[in-house]
Design a protein around this motif. Structure first.
Motif, PDB file in Angstrom:
ATOM      1  N   THR A 140      -4.617  16.013 -23.046  1.00  0.00           N
ATOM      2  CA  THR A 140      -3.582  15.473 -22.768  1.00  0.00           C
ATOM      3  C   THR A 140      -3.673  14.970 -21.404  1.00  0.00           C
ATOM      4  N   PHE A 141      -3.221  13.625 -21.164  1.00  0.00           N
ATOM      5  CA  PHE A 141      -3.271  13.269 -20.021  1.00  0.00           C
ATOM      6  C   PHE A 141      -2.448  11.903 -19.841  1.00  0.00           C
ATOM      7  N   HIS A 142      -2.402  11.439 -18.468  1.00  0.00           N
ATOM      8  CA  HIS A 142      -1.726  10.029 -18.129  1.00  0.00           C
ATOM      9  C   HIS A 142      -2.487   9.140 -17.878  1.00  0.00           C
ATOM     10  N   PRO A 143      -2.711   8.060 -18.589  1.00  0.00           N
ATOM     11  CA  PRO A 143      -3.816   7.174 -18.299  1.00  0.00           C
ATOM     12  C   PRO A 143      -3.221   6.428 -17.016  1.00  0.00           C
ATOM     13  N   ARG A 144      -3.981   5.419 -16.380  1.00  0.00           N
ATOM     14  CA  ARG A 144      -3.885   4.696 -15.068  1.00  0.00           C
ATOM     15  C   ARG A 144      -2.371   3.948 -15.540  1.00  0.00           C
ATOM     16  N   SER A 145      -2.327   3.366 -16.299  1.00  0.00           N
ATOM     17  CA  SER A 145      -0.999   2.664 -16.667  1.00  0.00           C
ATOM     18  C   SER A 145       0.378   3.157 -16.662  1.00  0.00           C
ATOM     19  N   HIS A 146       0.325   4.630 -16.391  1.00  0.00           N
ATOM     20  CA  HIS A 146       1.491   5.256 -16.204  1.00  0.00           C
ATOM     21  C   HIS A 146       2.077   5.321 -14.627  1.00  0.00           C
ATOM     22  N   PHE A 147       0.929   4.830 -14.002  1.00  0.00           N
ATOM     23  CA  PHE A 147       1.517   4.978 -12.485  1.00  0.00           C
ATOM     24  C   PHE A 147       2.827   4.240 -12.375  1.00  0.00           C
ATOM     25  N   TRP A 148       3.194   3.140 -12.755  1.00  0.00           N
ATOM     26  CA  TRP A 148       4.521   2.642 -12.540  1.00  0.00           C
ATOM     27  C   TRP A 148       5.660   3.219 -13.060  1.00  0.00           C
ATOM     28  N   PRO A 149       5.670   3.603 -14.458  1.00  0.00           N
ATOM     29  CA  PRO A 149       6.394   4.334 -15.152  1.00  0.00           C
ATOM     30  C   PRO A 149       6.795   5.661 -14.102  1.00  0.00           C
ATOM     31  N   LEU A 150       5.789   6.418 -13.794  1.00  0.00           N
ATOM     32  CA  LEU A 150       6.126   7.927 -13.022  1.00  0.00           C
ATOM     33  C   LEU A 150       6.746   7.401 -11.933  1.00  0.00           C
ATOM     34  N   GLN A 151       6.269   6.196 -11.029  1.00  0.00           N
ATOM     35  CA  GLN A 151       6.884   5.931  -9.912  1.00  0.00           C
ATOM     36  C   GLN A 151       8.427   5.519  -9.980  1.00  0.00           C
ATOM     37  N   TYR A 152       8.758   4.708 -11.001  1.00  0.00           N
ATOM     38  CA  TYR A 152      10.211   4.299 -11.111  1.00  0.00           C
ATOM     39  C   TYR A 152      10.828   5.571 -11.487  1.00  0.00           C
ATOM     40  N   ALA A 153      10.529   6.230 -12.519  1.00  0.00           N
ATOM     41  CA  ALA A 153      11.265   7.576 -12.813  1.00  0.00           C
ATOM     42  C   ALA A 153      11.378   8.574 -11.653  1.00  0.00           C
ATOM     43  N   GLU A 154      10.374   8.822 -10.917  1.00  0.00           N
ATOM     44  CA  GLU A 154      10.505   9.656  -9.708  1.00  0.00           C
ATOM     45  C   GLU A 154      11.496   8.885  -8.696  1.00  0.00           C
ATOM     46  N   THR A 155      11.367   7.547  -8.412  1.00  0.00           N
ATOM     47  CA  THR A 155      12.257   7.013  -7.481  1.00  0.00           C
ATOM     48  C   THR A 155      13.559   7.099  -7.878  1.00  0.00           C
ATOM     49  N   GLY A 156      13.841   6.931  -9.213  1.00  0.00           N
ATOM     50  CA  GLY A 156      15.202   6.913  -9.551  1.00  0.00           C
ATOM     51  C   GLY A 156      15.858   8.256  -9.577  1.00  0.00           C
ATOM     52  N   ILE A 157      15.284   9.327  -9.667  1.00  0.00           N
ATOM     53  CA  ILE A 157      15.816  10.581  -9.284  1.00  0.00           C
ATOM     54  C   ILE A 157      15.995  10.799  -7.726  1.00  0.00           C
ATOM     55  N   VAL A 158      14.981  10.413  -6.999  1.00  0.00           N
ATOM     56  CA  VAL A 158      15.512  10.626  -5.530  1.00  0.00           C
ATOM     57  C   VAL A 158      16.325   9.873  -4.993  1.00  0.00           C
ATOM     58  N   LEU A 159      16.581   8.717  -5.607  1.00  0.00           N
ATOM     59  CA  LEU A 159      17.961   7.849  -5.189  1.00  0.00           C
ATOM     60  C   LEU A 159      18.848   8.407  -5.760  1.00  0.00           C
ATOM     61  N   ALA A 160      19.058   8.902  -6.854  1.00  0.00           N
ATOM     62  CA  ALA A 160      20.054   9.628  -7.278  1.00  0.00           C
ATOM     63  C   ALA A 160      20.629  10.595  -6.560  1.00  0.00           C
ATOM     64  N   VAL A 161      19.436  11.602  -5.962  1.00  0.00           N
ATOM     65  CA  VAL A 161      19.865  12.613  -5.159  1.00  0.00           C
ATOM     66  C   VAL A 161      20.544  12.053  -3.785  1.00  0.00           C
ATOM     67  N   ALA A 162      19.820  10.875  -3.233  1.00  0.00           N
ATOM     68  CA  ALA A 162      20.299  10.314  -2.214  1.00  0.00           C
ATOM     69  C   ALA A 162      21.669   9.828  -2.252  1.00  0.00           C
ATOM     70  N   ALA A 163      22.226   9.417  -3.377  1.00  0.00           N
ATOM     71  CA  ALA A 163      23.552   9.077  -3.587  1.00  0.00           C
ATOM     72  C   ALA A 163      24.313   9.980  -3.876  1.00  0.00           C
ATOM     73  N   ALA A 164      23.909  11.085  -4.371  1.00  0.00           N
ATOM     74  CA  ALA A 164      25.085  12.086  -4.498  1.00  0.00           C
ATOM     75  C   ALA A 164      25.172  12.901  -3.269  1.00  0.00           C
ATOM     76  N   ALA A 165      24.390  12.763  -2.376  1.00  0.00           N
ATOM     77  CA  ALA A 165      24.508  13.342  -1.026  1.00  0.00           C
ATOM     78  C   ALA A 165      25.277  12.583  -0.338  1.00  0.00           C
ATOM     79  N   THR A 166      25.157  11.386  -0.372  1.00  0.00           N
ATOM     80  CA  THR A 166      26.005  10.284   0.421  1.00  0.00           C
ATOM     81  C   THR A 166      27.386  10.519  -0.035  1.00  0.00           C
ATOM     82  N   LEU A 167      27.885  10.590  -1.315  1.00  0.00           N
ATOM     83  CA  LEU A 167      29.049  10.521  -1.844  1.00  0.00           C
ATOM     84  C   LEU A 167      29.727  12.144  -1.230  1.00  0.00           C
ATOM     85  N   ALA A 168      28.869  13.076  -1.399  1.00  0.00           N
ATOM     86  CA  ALA A 168      29.323  14.521  -1.045  1.00  0.00           C
ATOM     87  C   ALA A 168      29.670  14.566   0.550  1.00  0.00           C
TER      88      ALA A 168
END
Length: 302
Positions: free
Chosen positions: A264-292
């Motif tokens: 089981t592994f992540h190929p090199r082509s998964h770099f950008w999907p993983l980046q976008y997924a993590e970025t989305g989560i972190v920005l969601a945290v930023a938005a939630a903290a800002t609204l709070a």
């Protein structure tokens, strides 16, 4: 003698308009942090440009060789004499590590100096009794550093990727290494923004500089480590099975073996999907903290 509080308020009421004056007041009050940030960006950019100039020699230091030189391969003695590869790899690692850990000083600064200190000293409360509403005060406090952090880290990420050239893992590390992953994609921009929001929320909650700085840094640490430990689960993995044994390429992020015939592994082509997924989560945290933060400010002010 004019107090810092009075200076901040008077700056927010300049003839050019209260909104522009408020933004200038934020820059004036935090000019030391602004200068340090600018100097750090300039130094890091210049350093990366210099690393790019020695990149070709550094790659020759990791090239195949022969004893003696033959079949188009250089002498191993000549390759061993090249020291630019170590200088280059150390320099790239230093910059990518600094980018990935930027979340912590930003969180501490936002909680302590940006918000906590002004609430503790009464500067913010004095501004609210004049021409600046609490919501506009907080909006300016967030907008100015957010713009500077986005522009600065975004530029460094672009220059860092340019300086890394072909991304030779022997020189810059494998893409799935923690610091490498965070230092060459949009996550490098998202984490400081989340730190800014978390620090702001913490400062409004605690209203004291030092406790807010510490708690904000701890909140950033939790976010950073929680996602780092679960990064492999942010995108579906690939499973490879063969009847005979096989070896995955170095570019694959190997996660597990099942016997000797399945991996089981992540190929090199998964770099950008993983980046976008993590970025989305972190920005969601930023938005939630800002609204709070805005909600809390509205609850605590008339």
């Amino acid at each position: 003698m004019t107090s810092p509080s009075a200076t901040a308020v008077s700056s927010a009421r300049t003839p050019s308009g209260p909104r522009g004056g408020l933004f200038r007041a934020v820059l004036r009050l935090h000019r030391t942090a602004l200068v340090l940030w600018g100097l750090a960006l300039a130094a890091a950019t210049a350093y990366l440009i210099w690393l790019h100039t020695i990149g070709g020699e550094a790659r020759r230091g990791t090239s195949p060789c022969a004893i003696p030189a033959s079949d188009g391969l250089p002498s191993c003695a000549a390759v061993d004499a090249i020291t630019a590869d170590e200088t280059y790899s150390t320099g790239i690692a230093l910059v990518t590590t600094a980018l990935s850990y930027l979340v912590f000083p930003v969180a501490a600064w936002a909680g302590g100096a940006l918000i906590g200190r002004e609430l503790e000293s009464g500067t913010a409360q004095l501004a609210w009794t004049q021409s600046v509403t609490p919501a506009r005060w907080l909006a300016a406090k967030l907008a100015v550093p957010a713009a500077l952090l986005t522009a600065g880290t975004g530029t460094l990420v672009v220059v860092n990727r340019w300086a890394q050239g072909d991304g030779n893992p022997n020189l810059v590390g494998d893409w799935y290494f923690e610091d490498v992953f965070l230092g060459i994609g949009p996550t490098a921009v998202a984490y400081p923004l989340a730190a800014l929001a978390l620090g702001t929320l913490t400062g409004l909650l605690l209203r004291r500089a030092l406790p807010a700085a510490g708690v904000a840094c701890a909140a950033a640490f939790v976010l950073y480590n929680l996602l780092e430990r679960n990064r492999e689960n942010l995108w579906p993995t690939v499973t490879r099975s063969e009847s005979h044994g096989f070896e995955l390429p170095r570019s694959a992020w190997q996660l597990g073996w099942e016997g000797s015939t399945s991996a089981t592994f992540h190929p090199r082509s998964h770099f950008w999907p993983l980046q976008y997924a993590e970025t989305g989560i972190v920005l969601a945290v930023a938005a939630a903290a800002t609204l709070a933060a805005f909600w809390l400010l509205r609850r605590r002010t008339p």
